[in-house]
Write a protein that holds these residues in place. Structure first.
Motif, PDB file in Angstrom:
ATOM      1  N   LEU A  88      87.986  45.825  26.122  1.00 56.14           N
ATOM      2  CA  LEU A  88      89.029  45.125  25.369  1.00 56.14           C
ATOM      3  C   LEU A  88      89.789  46.095  24.465  1.00 56.14           C
ATOM      4  CD1 LEU A  88      90.352  42.413  24.836  1.00 56.14           C
ATOM      5  CD2 LEU A  88      88.569  41.945  23.138  1.00 56.14           C
ATOM      6  N   GLU A  89      89.060  46.999  23.806  1.00 63.33           N
ATOM      7  CA  GLU A  89      89.718  47.997  22.953  1.00 63.33           C
ATOM      8  C   GLU A  89      90.688  48.864  23.765  1.00 63.33           C
ATOM      9  OE1 GLU A  89      86.176  48.544  19.625  1.00 63.33           O
ATOM     10  OE2 GLU A  89      86.357  49.997  21.244  1.00 63.33           O
ATOM     11  N   LYS A  90      90.269  49.274  24.962  1.00 57.68           N
ATOM     12  CA  LYS A  90      91.123  50.097  25.823  1.00 57.68           C
ATOM     13  C   LYS A  90      92.375  49.312  26.222  1.00 57.68           C
ATOM     14  CE  LYS A  90      91.124  52.678  30.137  1.00 57.68           C
ATOM     15  NZ  LYS A  90      90.372  53.034  31.337  1.00 57.68           N
ATOM     16  N   TYR A  91      92.180  48.064  26.638  1.00 58.15           N
ATOM     17  CA  TYR A  91      93.311  47.217  27.042  1.00 58.15           C
ATOM     18  C   TYR A  91      94.303  47.054  25.882  1.00 58.15           C
ATOM     19  CZ  TYR A  91      95.888  43.009  28.367  1.00 58.15           C
ATOM     20  OH  TYR A  91      96.883  42.101  28.636  1.00 58.15           O
ATOM     21  N   LEU A  92      93.789  46.698  24.687  1.00 55.20           N
ATOM     22  CA  LEU A  92      94.668  46.466  23.539  1.00 55.20           C
ATOM     23  C   LEU A  92      95.320  47.756  23.044  1.00 55.20           C
ATOM     24  CD1 LEU A  92      92.567  43.835  21.559  1.00 55.20           C
ATOM     25  CD2 LEU A  92      94.720  43.454  22.798  1.00 55.20           C
ATOM     26  N   SER A  93      94.588  48.862  23.090  1.00 55.58           N
ATOM     27  CA  SER A  93      95.156  50.152  22.675  1.00 55.58           C
ATOM     28  C   SER A  93      96.320  50.540  23.582  1.00 55.58           C
ATOM     29  CB  SER A  93      94.076  51.239  22.690  1.00 55.58           C
ATOM     30  OG  SER A  93      93.092  50.960  21.709  1.00 55.58           O
ATOM     31  N   ASN A  94      96.154  50.321  24.893  1.00 54.65           N
ATOM     32  CA  ASN A  94      97.250  50.608  25.835  1.00 54.65           C
ATOM     33  C   ASN A  94      98.423  49.664  25.592  1.00 54.65           C
ATOM     34  OD1 ASN A  94      95.890  52.696  27.103  1.00 54.65           O
ATOM     35  ND2 ASN A  94      95.024  51.384  28.686  1.00 54.65           N
ATOM     36  N   LYS A  95      98.131  48.409  25.330  1.00 57.34           N
ATOM     37  CA  LYS A  95      99.171  47.397  25.102  1.00 57.34           C
ATOM     38  C   LYS A  95      99.983  47.703  23.840  1.00 57.34           C
ATOM     39  CE  LYS A  95      99.532  42.425  24.163  1.00 57.34           C
ATOM     40  NZ  LYS A  95      98.791  41.160  24.118  1.00 57.34           N
ATOM     41  N   THR A  98      98.618  52.146  20.242  1.00 54.59           N
ATOM     42  CA  THR A  98      97.859  52.721  19.127  1.00 54.59           C
ATOM     43  C   THR A  98      96.405  52.294  19.277  1.00 54.59           C
ATOM     44  OG1 THR A  98      97.721  52.900  16.718  1.00 54.59           O
ATOM     45  CG2 THR A  98      98.341  50.764  17.592  1.00 54.59           C
ATOM     46  N   SER A  99      95.515  53.064  18.690  1.00 50.15           N
ATOM     47  CA  SER A  99      94.085  52.786  18.822  1.00 50.15           C
ATOM     48  C   SER A  99      93.706  51.455  18.165  1.00 50.15           C
ATOM     49  CB  SER A  99      93.279  53.919  18.179  1.00 50.15           C
ATOM     50  OG  SER A  99      91.904  53.665  18.308  1.00 50.15           O
ATOM     51  N   VAL A 100      92.966  50.627  18.894  1.00 49.05           N
ATOM     52  CA  VAL A 100      92.510  49.334  18.399  1.00 49.05           C
ATOM     53  C   VAL A 100      90.988  49.323  18.417  1.00 49.05           C
ATOM     54  CG1 VAL A 100      92.443  46.855  18.871  1.00 49.05           C
ATOM     55  CG2 VAL A 100      94.570  48.126  19.200  1.00 49.05           C
ATOM     56  N   LYS A 101      90.401  48.834  17.338  1.00 51.71           N
ATOM     57  CA  LYS A 101      88.942  48.730  17.233  1.00 51.71           C
ATOM     58  C   LYS A 101      88.571  47.262  17.053  1.00 51.71           C
ATOM     59  CE  LYS A 101      84.756  50.454  16.523  1.00 51.71           C
ATOM     60  NZ  LYS A 101      83.939  50.323  17.706  1.00 51.71           N
ATOM     61  N   ILE A 102      87.652  46.768  17.887  1.00 48.49           N
ATOM     62  CA  ILE A 102      87.149  45.399  17.801  1.00 48.49           C
ATOM     63  C   ILE A 102      85.885  45.414  16.946  1.00 48.49           C
ATOM     64  CG2 ILE A 102      86.184  43.465  19.123  1.00 48.49           C
ATOM     65  CD1 ILE A 102      89.159  43.914  19.644  1.00 48.49           C
ATOM     66  N   ASP A 103      85.797  44.499  15.987  1.00 50.44           N
ATOM     67  CA  ASP A 103      84.627  44.426  15.121  1.00 50.44           C
ATOM     68  C   ASP A 103      83.386  44.056  15.923  1.00 50.44           C
ATOM     69  OD1 ASP A 103      86.124  44.986  12.844  1.00 50.44           O
ATOM     70  OD2 ASP A 103      86.455  42.880  12.366  1.00 50.44           O
ATOM     71  N   CYS A 104      82.325  44.793  15.697  1.00 48.63           N
ATOM     72  CA  CYS A 104      81.029  44.486  16.301  1.00 48.63           C
ATOM     73  C   CYS A 104      80.519  43.185  15.679  1.00 48.63           C
ATOM     74  CB  CYS A 104      80.053  45.623  16.028  1.00 48.63           C
ATOM     75  SG  CYS A 104      78.391  45.298  16.624  1.00 48.63           S
ATOM     76  N   GLU A 105      79.980  42.292  16.512  1.00 48.55           N
ATOM     77  CA  GLU A 105      79.523  41.008  16.004  1.00 48.55           C
ATOM     78  C   GLU A 105      78.017  40.792  16.160  1.00 48.55           C
ATOM     79  OE1 GLU A 105      81.871  37.667  17.279  1.00 48.55           O
ATOM     80  OE2 GLU A 105      83.748  38.737  16.927  1.00 48.55           O
ATOM     81  N   THR A 106      77.326  41.744  16.754  1.00 55.22           N
ATOM     82  CA  THR A 106      75.910  41.548  17.025  1.00 55.22           C
ATOM     83  C   THR A 106      75.129  42.840  16.816  1.00 55.22           C
ATOM     84  OG1 THR A 106      74.340  40.802  18.703  1.00 55.22           O
ATOM     85  CG2 THR A 106      76.296  41.922  19.506  1.00 55.22           C
ATOM     86  N   SER A 107      73.861  42.700  16.517  1.00 57.08           N
ATOM     87  CA  SER A 107      72.973  43.851  16.367  1.00 57.08           C
ATOM     88  C   SER A 107      72.297  44.155  17.698  1.00 57.08           C
ATOM     89  CB  SER A 107      71.900  43.553  15.316  1.00 57.08           C
ATOM     90  OG  SER A 107      72.474  43.422  14.036  1.00 57.08           O
TER      91      SER A 107
END
Length: 190
Positions: A88-95, A98-107
Motif C-alpha cells: 500500500l505504501e508503494k502504491y500510494l507513494s507512486n500515486k 512522495t513517500s507515504v508511510k502507513i501507521d502500524c496497527e499491530t504488534s
C-alpha cells in the motif's frame, strides 16, 4: 433472522466498503490518499477487489442476513500486515509522487482485527459480538495466540464490549495522530 458469516467476495465491495469506511473514519483518507468522499469510495472499492492490501476481500468476512451485507470483519496476522502495508505504501507513494508511510496497527505475533462494523439497520442484534467471536474461532482453529484490536479512546461502549469479551488494554496506540487503546485477548487452541 438467520446470520451467516462467510469469506468476502469481490462483488461484496459496494455493500462492504461504505461500512468499513464508516468504521475507520479519517483513516480511509490516509489509506486511499484521497480527501473527497466519492474519490475515497472509488479507491477503497479498488483496494477491496485487489489481493495485495489490508482491505482486500481476501482478509474480509461478511455477516450476511436476509441475503444482505449486515456487517464486516477485516482480519489478518501481524506478519501479513508488514507486506500488505508495504504494498500500500508503494502504491500510494507512486500515486502521490512522495513517500507515504502507513501507521502500524499491530504488534508482532498478533492476529489483528482491523475492522469490525455492523450496518446501522442491523445494530442491536449481537452481530458485532458474533463477528468478534468468529475472529476468535479463526485464531483457535489456527492453534491459538493473541487476538488484538485498536479502539478509539472515546468509544466507551465499544471498550465495554471488548472488555466483556475478554480483551484487555495493554498499551496506548496512535493512528494518524489520534489516540487509541491497543487491546489484546489470549485465545487457546481448539
Amino acid at each position: 433472522m438467520e446470520l451467516e458469516i462467510r469469506k468476502a467476495r469481490k462483488e461484496d465491495a459496494h455493500a462492504a466498503v461504505p461500512l468499513i469506511m464508516e468504521a475507520i473514519g479519517d483513516i480511509s483518507m490516509q489509506i486511499t490518499g484521497e480527501t473527497e468522499e466519492t474519490a475515497i469510495t472509488k479507491e477503497f472499492v479498488h483496494f477491496f477487489t485487489r489481493t495485495d492490501n489490508r482491505h482486500s476481500y481476501l482478509y474480509t468476512y461478511i455477516a450476511e442476513m436476509e441475503g444482505k451485507v449486515a456487517g464486516a470483519l477485516v482480519f489478518y496476522k501481524s506478519e501479513q500486515a508488514v507486506t500488505l502495508d508495504a504494498n500500500l505504501e508503494k502504491y500510494l507513494s507512486n500515486k502521490k509522487g512522495t513517500s507515504v508511510k502507513i501507521d502500524c496497527e499491530t504488534s508482532p505475533g498478533e492476529n489483528y482485527i482491523d475492522t469490525v462494523v455492523v450496518d446501522p439497520i442491523y445494530r442491536g442484534h449481537g452481530i458485532g459480538t458474533q463477528l468478534l467471536t468468529y475472529a476468535e474461532q479463526l485464531v483457535k482453529n489456527a492453534g491459538g495466540g493473541k487476538l488484538s484490536l485498536n479502539v478509539e479512546t472515546e468509544k466507551e461502549a465499544a471498550i465495554r464490549l471488548y472488555n466483556r469479551l475478554g480483551f484487555v488494554t495493554v498499551c496506548p496506540w496512535t493512528i494518524i495522530g489520534e489516540p487509541f487503546h491497543h487491546m489484546v485477548k489470549t485465545v487457546d487452541a481448539n
